[in-house]
Write a protein that holds these residues in place. Structure first.
Motif, PDB file in Angstrom:
ATOM      1  N   TYR A 128       0.833  -1.262   0.035  1.00 34.86           N
ATOM      2  CA  TYR A 128       0.105  -0.154   0.150  1.00 34.86           C
ATOM      3  C   TYR A 128       0.817   1.445  -0.060  1.00 34.86           C
ATOM      4  O   TYR A 128       0.310   2.473   0.340  1.00 34.86           O
ATOM      5  CB  TYR A 128      -0.998  -0.132   1.438  1.00 34.86           C
ATOM      6  N   ILE A 141      -5.794   5.872   3.799  1.00 37.90           N
ATOM      7  CA  ILE A 141      -5.009   5.360   2.918  1.00 37.90           C
ATOM      8  C   ILE A 141      -5.909   5.538   1.605  1.00 37.90           C
ATOM      9  O   ILE A 141      -7.114   5.110   1.636  1.00 37.90           O
ATOM     10  CB  ILE A 141      -4.783   3.839   3.215  1.00 37.90           C
ATOM     11  N   GLU A 143      -6.873   4.100  -1.797  1.00 32.69           N
ATOM     12  CA  GLU A 143      -6.640   2.886  -2.608  1.00 32.69           C
ATOM     13  C   GLU A 143      -7.876   2.628  -3.359  1.00 32.69           C
ATOM     14  O   GLU A 143      -9.128   2.977  -3.069  1.00 32.69           O
ATOM     15  CB  GLU A 143      -6.327   1.688  -1.675  1.00 32.69           C
TER      16      GLU A 143
END
Length: 208
Positions: A128, A141, A143
């Motif tokens: 990641y 995060i 994504e």
């Protein structure tokens, strides 16, 4: 569905508590119940009353993280929690709203969740593109949704039973082949044949 990185686990005892109770925490257990908080300004006020000498940039950043933990993390969001006592990171799915519940001297501001899996820290950082040594306690995060869906995949009992049956079939097959080679080994005295059989048995065992 959003994916959060939460670096707040405390001691080994605290890590065991978050696992046993299926919760995450932002820390700051010395603060009172924050259920009535409406914005970051209110959090910052409580923080500066407790620590009047705190630097402006620190109080603003930490107040923002606490406010995000209370209001911005939603049910269904994923959270990654690095353990401090092991080189692993826990992945969980949030199932509850903010609660004030004293579990330890470090844990009182919590969110309930369902733990999904454990990953090695190194693999997680690479997968990641995350630096776990960054100073933020709580961060988002970024994504792709399709990649995040892979984190929520949990095998059903039927899947596990099926995989176990396949594994048992493989073991039985291996047992039969090894018994056959053992009988061949017992029935020969030729060194070349013994070596050939031994090499074949070794290869079979290594493949398993």
């Amino acid at each position: 569905m959003k994916f959060w990185l939460l670096k707040a686990a405390g001691t080994l005892e605290d890590e065991e508590l978050i696992l046993e109770n299926s919760v995450i925490t932002i820390g700051w257990a010395e603060f009172p119940d924050l259920s009535g908080i409406k914005n970051e300004v209110q959090v910052k006020k409580i923080m500066l009353e407790k620590y009047p000498g705190m630097k402006e940039e620190h109080s603003s950043a930490w107040a923002g993280e606490i406010h995000a933990f209370i209001t911005k993390i939603k049910k269904g969001d994923l959270v990654a929690v690095p353990l401090k006592t092991r080189s692993e990171i826990l992945i969980g799915k949030v199932t509850g709203e903010y609660e004030y519940r004293q579990l330890s001297n470090f844990i009182s501001h919590i969110r309930s969740l369902r733990w999904l899996k454990t990953l090695p820290k190194g693999d997680f950082e690479e997968e990641y593109d995350i630096d776990l040594s960054s100073p933020e306690t709580l961060s988002l995060i970024e994504e792709r949704p399709e990649k995040l869906s892979g984190l929520t995949e949990i095998k059903t009992l039927g899947n596990l039973v099926e995989e176990l049956n396949f594994a048992l079939e493989d073991l039985n097959s291996l047992k039969e082949r090894l018994l056959e080679l053992t009988y061949r080994l017992a029935g020969t005295e030729e060194i070349s044949e013994v070596r050939k059989i031994a090499a074949e048995m070794e290869k079979m065992l290594k493949e398993k």
